[in-house]
Design a protein around this motif. Structure first.
Motif, PDB file in Angstrom:
ATOM      1  N   ARG A  99       0.959  -1.352   0.128  1.00 54.40           N
ATOM      2  CA  ARG A  99       0.078   0.031   0.019  1.00 54.40           C
ATOM      3  C   ARG A  99       0.762   1.213  -0.185  1.00 54.40           C
ATOM      4  N   ASP A 100       1.986   1.217   0.623  1.00 52.00           N
ATOM      5  CA  ASP A 100       2.968   2.441   0.653  1.00 52.00           C
ATOM      6  C   ASP A 100       3.255   2.713  -0.570  1.00 52.00           C
ATOM      7  N   ALA A 101       3.250   2.047  -1.609  1.00 55.18           N
ATOM      8  CA  ALA A 101       3.554   2.398  -3.007  1.00 55.18           C
ATOM      9  C   ALA A 101       2.396   3.600  -3.544  1.00 55.18           C
ATOM     10  N   ALA A 102       1.414   3.587  -3.119  1.00 58.14           N
ATOM     11  CA  ALA A 102       0.248   4.453  -3.413  1.00 58.14           C
ATOM     12  C   ALA A 102       0.633   6.024  -2.792  1.00 58.14           C
ATOM     13  N   PRO A 103       0.176   6.891  -3.226  1.00 57.32           N
ATOM     14  CA  PRO A 103       0.358   8.111  -2.784  1.00 57.32           C
ATOM     15  C   PRO A 103      -0.513   8.189  -1.424  1.00 57.32           C
ATOM     16  N   ALA A 104       0.459   8.770  -0.329  1.00 54.17           N
ATOM     17  CA  ALA A 104       0.027   8.917   0.988  1.00 54.17           C
ATOM     18  C   ALA A 104      -1.304   9.802   1.030  1.00 54.17           C
ATOM     19  N   PRO A 105      -2.406   9.224   1.628  1.00 55.11           N
ATOM     20  CA  PRO A 105      -3.505  10.004   1.696  1.00 55.11           C
ATOM     21  C   PRO A 105      -3.384  11.122   2.734  1.00 55.11           C
ATOM     22  N   PHE A 106      -4.287  12.140   2.520  1.00 54.74           N
ATOM     23  CA  PHE A 106      -3.973  13.450   3.475  1.00 54.74           C
ATOM     24  C   PHE A 106      -2.464  13.802   3.707  1.00 54.74           C
ATOM     25  N   ARG A 107      -1.655  13.544   2.870  1.00 59.74           N
ATOM     26  CA  ARG A 107      -0.349  13.940   2.704  1.00 59.74           C
ATOM     27  C   ARG A 107       0.386  13.654   4.160  1.00 59.74           C
ATOM     28  N   LEU A 108       0.064  12.364   4.913  1.00 59.46           N
ATOM     29  CA  LEU A 108       0.655  12.151   6.203  1.00 59.46           C
ATOM     30  C   LEU A 108       1.923  11.349   5.711  1.00 59.46           C
ATOM     31  N   THR A 109       2.840  11.626   6.299  1.00 56.94           N
ATOM     32  CA  THR A 109       4.281  11.206   6.367  1.00 56.94           C
ATOM     33  C   THR A 109       4.225   9.679   6.917  1.00 56.94           C
ATOM     34  N   PRO A 110       5.311   8.784   6.653  1.00 60.63           N
ATOM     35  CA  PRO A 110       5.164   7.442   7.359  1.00 60.63           C
ATOM     36  C   PRO A 110       5.294   7.690   8.642  1.00 60.63           C
ATOM     37  N   ARG A 111       5.987   8.541   9.243  1.00 60.15           N
ATOM     38  CA  ARG A 111       6.252   8.534  10.785  1.00 60.15           C
ATOM     39  C   ARG A 111       4.848   8.903  11.411  1.00 60.15           C
ATOM     40  N   GLU A 112       4.092  10.021  10.709  1.00 57.42           N
ATOM     41  CA  GLU A 112       2.938  10.320  11.134  1.00 57.42           C
ATOM     42  C   GLU A 112       1.768   9.371  11.030  1.00 57.42           C
ATOM     43  N   ARG A 113       1.769   8.394  10.026  1.00 58.00           N
ATOM     44  CA  ARG A 113       0.980   7.178  10.068  1.00 58.00           C
ATOM     45  C   ARG A 113       1.299   6.356  11.215  1.00 58.00           C
ATOM     46  N   ASP A 114       2.388   6.048  11.657  1.00 55.19           N
ATOM     47  CA  ASP A 114       2.648   5.372  12.772  1.00 55.19           C
ATOM     48  C   ASP A 114       2.191   5.887  14.253  1.00 55.19           C
ATOM     49  N   VAL A 115       2.377   7.557  14.108  1.00 54.08           N
ATOM     50  CA  VAL A 115       1.888   7.962  15.253  1.00 54.08           C
ATOM     51  C   VAL A 115       0.081   7.915  15.177  1.00 54.08           C
ATOM     52  N   LEU A 116      -0.386   8.058  14.167  1.00 53.75           N
ATOM     53  CA  LEU A 116      -1.825   7.902  14.133  1.00 53.75           C
ATOM     54  C   LEU A 116      -2.344   6.708  14.287  1.00 53.75           C
ATOM     55  N   ALA A 117      -1.573   5.586  14.200  1.00 53.42           N
ATOM     56  CA  ALA A 117      -1.910   4.175  14.277  1.00 53.42           C
ATOM     57  C   ALA A 117      -1.907   3.911  15.940  1.00 53.42           C
ATOM     58  N   LEU A 118      -0.988   4.625  16.601  1.00 51.68           N
ATOM     59  CA  LEU A 118      -1.123   4.734  18.220  1.00 51.68           C
ATOM     60  C   LEU A 118      -2.082   5.318  18.580  1.00 51.68           C
ATOM     61  N   VAL A 119      -2.564   6.559  18.122  1.00 47.54           N
ATOM     62  CA  VAL A 119      -3.550   7.388  18.651  1.00 47.54           C
ATOM     63  C   VAL A 119      -4.866   6.376  18.286  1.00 47.54           C
ATOM     64  N   ALA A 120      -4.903   5.970  17.110  1.00 44.29           N
ATOM     65  CA  ALA A 120      -6.183   5.114  16.889  1.00 44.29           C
ATOM     66  C   ALA A 120      -6.503   3.864  18.097  1.00 44.29           C
ATOM     67  N   ALA A 121      -5.313   3.731  18.207  1.00 39.59           N
ATOM     68  CA  ALA A 121      -5.037   2.329  19.464  1.00 39.59           C
ATOM     69  C   ALA A 121      -5.228   3.005  20.947  1.00 39.59           C
ATOM     70  N   GLY A 122      -5.419   4.083  20.950  1.00 38.03           N
ATOM     71  CA  GLY A 122      -5.583   4.786  22.395  1.00 38.03           C
ATOM     72  C   GLY A 122      -4.562   5.011  23.295  1.00 38.03           C
ATOM     73  N   ARG A 123      -3.227   5.335  22.544  1.00 32.27           N
ATOM     74  CA  ARG A 123      -2.123   5.436  23.345  1.00 32.27           C
ATOM     75  C   ARG A 123      -2.012   6.889  23.729  1.00 32.27           C
ATOM     76  N   SER A 124      -1.328   7.472  24.696  1.00 34.62           N
ATOM     77  CA  SER A 124      -1.046   8.672  24.959  1.00 34.62           C
ATOM     78  C   SER A 124       0.195   9.085  24.597  1.00 34.62           C
ATOM     79  N   ASN A 125       0.230  10.539  24.520  1.00 31.33           N
ATOM     80  CA  ASN A 125       1.755  11.104  24.021  1.00 31.33           C
ATOM     81  C   ASN A 125       3.003  10.541  24.419  1.00 31.33           C
ATOM     82  N   ARG A 126       2.966  10.151  25.953  1.00 26.15           N
ATOM     83  CA  ARG A 126       3.815   9.410  26.644  1.00 26.15           C
ATOM     84  C   ARG A 126       4.043   7.958  25.972  1.00 26.15           C
ATOM     85  N   GLN A 127       2.952   7.343  25.857  1.00 26.65           N
ATOM     86  CA  GLN A 127       3.101   5.905  25.295  1.00 26.65           C
ATOM     87  C   GLN A 127       3.390   5.928  24.121  1.00 26.65           C
ATOM     88  N   ILE A 128       3.119   6.947  23.282  1.00 19.87           N
ATOM     89  CA  ILE A 128       3.633   6.782  21.590  1.00 19.87           C
ATOM     90  C   ILE A 128       5.266   7.126  21.715  1.00 19.87           C
TER      91      ILE A 128
END
Length: 1013
Positions: free
Chosen positions: A941-970
């Motif tokens: 999927r990464d070969a496709a253009p990133a939706p919302f111009r999210l960087t790979p690192r931001e997608r990692d952070v978003l995954a943890l936000v979606a999993a309910g992590r706090s900033n410290r846990q992230i």
């Protein structure tokens, strides 16, 4: 007798089948050129010209130097005339090549005599070995045709497959699959309009569709131009436009109806009835009344009729009979048979019309005359048809006193030819006749008339209904009609007085247990075997004792490996030896050997299993061959000898195919699929499961296949498919107390699906609902796979807020189960290390050394997925300890393995881990799985253009936000500072145009922005 009458086709011009004839001649050329058999099936409505097409092809094949032999199925087949077309084909070949056929049959005469009497003496066999002997008959027939086709090109044709008895269909299907390296064209024809929804030919044709080698040809109706050409060929002049259009409209393009209409269109079709039956009878009714009477006699005699039998039934002076026959043949109503000894209607539709025109009393009278003539002169028909035809004649004559013994005799003959479905049909007819037969008839019957199913029958006595039901039960089992066999058992147990006849009652209770074929519930059939044991208590040892204890031991081994199971197996072996039933002894020895192997005596147990398999092959106990191969393969895989197990499975499938053991092939394929999955050959595993998961009739097999396919789909990243397969697998099993192996893979799939959703609550719920899970034979590896899944889920989801609640209890429960599972084999011990490392990580005290020990133990065992799990855990543990350099190696190997396997979620996980540690490679490994849809791996999927111009690192952070992590846990997960994590979260919310973390999580889940559902 009719040399002066030369029958000609009504339509001398062959019209409209050029494409089909080209396909057939091409098949003949390939068989001649390449030496490869060419199976072809031709279908079409009645009257579309299947026989005519076959005749034209046969003429061309003969001109090309091929040998042609044709056999037709007859309607009498449903009444117990099995293998009729093959008997006719072999007779034809024997007439032409007596020496060559005798040489090709050398050493196999006794078995092949069941199809071609005269080759040798066919001897009856014990019922318990009949299935194996039948498989051997099929194999010998295939080899006979191969030998004959080595020196010549053969065209073998089976006509009217819609009338075929089940045995004929099964032999034909076997030949389609089993004949190899032969210059053989094997053609079968059938009427499509006769194949209603429940017609037995329908599933047979569906099975043929799965064979790529079988070519299907469907005949279409003629166009108006083709009808005109046919009429021109018949009359010698082109018809007028109006007449041609009228014939086309009335016939609807059916060539046979075109012939009939053209033959009677002198008056422009005026006054002709619209009734199809009347149309077919026009040709008959134009003949003299004496000829019509002979035709009515011929129609009731069967599809083909011998001249001598016709003469005996017609009771007319020979000149008068011959004159009537000359009229019928000259009018193209009858044609002589190939051997010149009898007659048949030129078209089956015409015979059906004549038969339907008979009055009920007239039919009974004619059948009585046929039966009396055949009883008075049995030599008038071939010996292999005599019993079945006599039974049919007396039955349709409405004479129970005569019909019952005749039907029973026909059942005996059907069984001796291994035609078990036809035997069952005849025995059911005998039960139907039983109450109507006079007492004197019943008193004259002896058990030998029905081949008494078990030897301890006592002194001679009249047969009773229980005898018939016993034979019918065995016939139902051997014909794979378990529903009818179960009905026979229920009826017998209602009739029996168990106290007066405990041996026979025990036998039926054993059959009732054996017929519980779904095999997914605990204690399936054990209650029935318990009842059988009670009835046998105190009786002298018999074959029934040995069979009951052998079956009980086999069923107990699925429940327990305790001393009582070993004792039951030993006792079965001893009883079988004492009463001299070797097949039952081998069955029990196989059970005992498997128990020994699973208990840790691997070499001893597997050596004994191979010894049993060798003896089964040596003695020809084909009925035991499937179980011997399936159990050996499963045992080798279960103790971790995967390469040997896979090799044995392939050899076993080849052996099963050679012996016609179609029922064993799906079991072997399922075993091999699991072994291939363990070996990392996932695509091959999916292919092996393909035939099993698509509607296989055995519930245990189909549902097991669905669950295994669901696990693999989920591990590939297609959780939606996994969920669908889980629902299909459990739909037929509401409220079942499942067998341990079944419960283990069922629970494993539930846990993998919950892990894919990141739902730790569902993971724990699935595991707790499955408890307690007793460690029983042949499930230890499945146990360790399940424990790896649940412990791995606890480790992977440990950072979720929901994971903290109840974690201690959940992990303690897993450890309690771990303590009860054997680690005696290297594979099991390696799994133990992997589970321990995952549990330690979930507890917050994981160490790189734990994961390294697991990886080292798994590396030599050829289980790449589980090795990749261990290496991923090792890399994560090393990164947590700050050793990025050491983590790079195992992480790279894990990513490569995940990409090779097509394990999308594992590849996703290792990619995210590499990103967190700053260890991303220059190029992502390419997974084998398809790279589209929500289940596709993240790397694709990464070969496709990133939706919302999210960087790979931001997608990692978003995954943890979606999993309910706090900033410290992230920050802890990604090895960054809490401030940097906060900046990433703010940027993500701005790009998504949301105002809260909850909205960001909702958008991520809805649009699948993070690679998880």
């Amino acid at each position: 007798m009719l040399d002066a009458v030369l029958p000609q086709s009504v339509s001398p011009v062959f019209v409209g089948r050029g494409t089909e004839l080209t396909a057939l001649t091409d098949a003949l050329a390939r068989a001649e050129r390449d030496g490869e058999p060419q199976p072809v099936v031709i279908g079409g409505e009645a009257g579309l010209g299947k026989s005519r097409l076959l005749e034209e092809f046969a003429v061309r094949a003969t001109a090309a130097g091929a040998t042609v032999a044709v056999g037709g199925c007859v309607e009498l087949g449903s009444d117990g005339l099995p293998f009729a077309p093959f008997a006719a084909i072999l007779r034809s070949l024997h007439r032409r090549f007596p020496d060559a056929l005798t040489a090709a049959a050398a050493g196999r005469e006794t078995e092949l005599a069941r199809l071609l009497p005269g080759l040798g003496e066919s001897l009856p066999q014990p019922a318990r070995e009949a299935a194996g002997d039948r498989a051997r008959l099929f194999e010998f027939t295939a080899r006979l045709l191969e030998r004959l086709a080595a020196d010549r090109t053969l065209l073998i044709a089976v006509e009217d497959l819609h009338w075929a008895d089940r045995s004929t269909r099964e032999l034909l299907g076997y030949l389609f699959r089993a004949v190899q390296d032969a210059r053989l064209v094997l053609v079968a024809t059938y009427r499509t309009d006769d194949i209603h929804r429940r017609h037995p030919l329908r599933p047979f044709l569906a099975e043929l569709d799965r064979l790529r080698s079988v070519r299907r040809i469907e005949l279409r109706r003629f166009t108006q131009a083709e009808v005109t050409a046919q009429m021109t060929g018949i009359t010698g002049t082109e018809p007028g436009t109006d007449l041609a259009r009228t014939v086309f409209t009335r016939s609807e393009g059916n060539p046979f109806f075109v012939e009939e209409l053209t033959a009677h269109c002198g008056g422009g079709l005026r006054g002709m009835s619209e009734s199809l039956r009347d149309l077919l009878l026009v040709r008959v009714e134009a003949l003299p009344e004496e000829t019509q009477e002979v035709l009515r006699i011929v129609a009731e005699g069967g599809s083909t009729l011998e001249h001598g039998l016709l003469a005996a039934v017609a009771r007319r002076p020979e000149p008068e009979l011959l004159a009537a026959l000359r009229d019928a043949v000259g009018a193209q109503v009858l044609v002589p048979t190939e051997d010149g000894d009898g007659y048949r209607f030129r078209h089956a539709l015409m015979r059906e019309a004549v038969t339907d025109d008979l009055l009920p009393g007239e039919r009974a009278r004619l059948n009585r005359r046929y039966a009396e003539a055949l009883e008075a002169a049995p030599q008038l028909v071939r010996a292999d048809q005599r019993a079945a035809r006599l039974a049919g004649y007396w039955y349709y004559a409405g004479e129970p006193a005569k019909a019952l013994p005749a039907v029973l005799d026909a059942a005996v003959q059907a069984r001796r030819r291994y035609a078990f479905a036809e035997q069952l049909h005849l025995l059911q007819r005998a039960l139907e006749l039983w109450d109507a037969a006079p007492p004197g008839t019943l008193a004259a019957l002896r058990p030998v008339d029905v081949l008494w199913a078990y030897p301890e029958s006592g002194p001679p006595r009249p047969a009773d209904q229980v005898d018939i039901l016993a034979e019918a039960t065995l016939a139902g089992v051997l014909a794979d009609q378990s529903d009818r066999a179960q009905l026979m058992v229920r009826q017998a147990l209602k009739l029996l007085d168990e106290r007066a006849d405990p041996l026979r009652a025990a036998w039926f209770w054993m059959q009732r247990s054996r017929l519980k074929v779904d095999g997914v519930s605990r204690r399936d059939g054990l209650a029935e075997l318990g009842r059988a044991k009670e009835l046998l208590r105190g009786l002298p040892p018999t074959t029934v004792h040995a069979q009951v204890f052998a079956l009980a031991a086999a069923q107990m081994q699925e429940e327990s490996r305790g001393p009582e199971t070993f004792e039951a197996a030993r006792r079965a072996v001893d009883l079988a030896r004492a009463v001299g039933t070797e097949s039952t002894e081998l069955y029990a020895r196989l059970t005992l050997a498997a128990l020994r192997a699973d208990s840790g005596r691997v070499e001893e147990g597997t050596a004994e299993m191979r010894a049993v398999l060798d003896r089964v092959l040596e003695r020809g106990y084909v009925s035991l061959l499937g179980r011997s191969m399936v159990n050996l393969t499963a045992t080798l895989g279960g103790v971790g000898r995967l390469a040997e197990a896979e090799r044995t499975a392939r050899q076993s499938e080849e052996l099963a195919g050679r012996h016609g053991l179609d029922e064993a092939l799906p079991w072997l394929a399922t075993n091999r699929a699991w072994i291939l999955f363990m070996l990392g050959r996932w695509q091959e595993a999916e292919a092996a499961l393909e035939a099993v998961v698509h509607g296989h009739p055995v519930l245990r097999l189909r549902s097991s296949g669905l669950l295994l396919a669901g696990i693999q789909a989920t591990l590939r990243g297609d959780a939606a498919r996994g969920t669908e397969l889980l629902a299909d697998a459990v739909a037929p099993l509401p409220g079942r107390d499942l067998l341990p192996d079944f419960a283990l893979i069922h629970t494993r799939l539930r846990i993998e699906l919950a892990l894919a959703d990141g739902d730790i609550g569902r993971v724990r719920e699935a595991f707790l609902e499955a408890l307690p899970l007793p460690a029983v034979p042949f499930t230890t590896t499945l146990f360790w796979e399940l424990l790896t899944a649940v412990a791995g889920a606890e480790a992977e989801l440990r950072g979720l807020p929901a994971a903290a609640d109840g974690r201690a209890e959940a992990l303690a429960g897993i450890r309690d189960v771990v303590n009860g599972v054997s680690a005696a084999q290297p594979l099991w011990a390696a799994f133990g290390r992997l589970v321990d490392a995952a549990l330690r990580t979930a507890e917050g005290r994981g160490r790189p050394a734990d994961w390294a020990a697991a990886a080292d133990a798994l590396e030599p065992l050829s289980v790449p997925y589980y090795l990749a799990l261990a290496r991923t855990g090792l890399a994560e543990s090393l990164l947590a300890a700050g050793d990025r350099a050491a983590a790079a190696g195992p992480l790279r190997l894990s990513r490569e393995a995940a990409g090779e396997l097509g394990a999308g979620p594992l590849l996703d996980r290792s990619r995210r881990l590499a990103a967190r540690g700053g260890l991303l490679p220059e190029r992502e490994p390419a997974p084998r799985a398809a790279a589209d849809g929500p289940g596709a791996p993240a790397a694709a999927r990464d070969a496709a253009p990133a939706p919302f111009r999210l960087t790979p690192r931001e997608r990692d952070v978003l995954a943890l936000v979606a999993a309910g992590r706090s900033n410290r846990q992230i920050a802890e997960e990604l090895f960054i500072s809490p401030k940097t994590a906060s900046v990433h979260v703010s940027n993500i919310m701005a790009k998504l145009e949301v105002s809260s973390r909850g909205e960001a999580a909702a958008v991520a889940h809805r649009l699948r922005l993070t690679g998880t559902p």
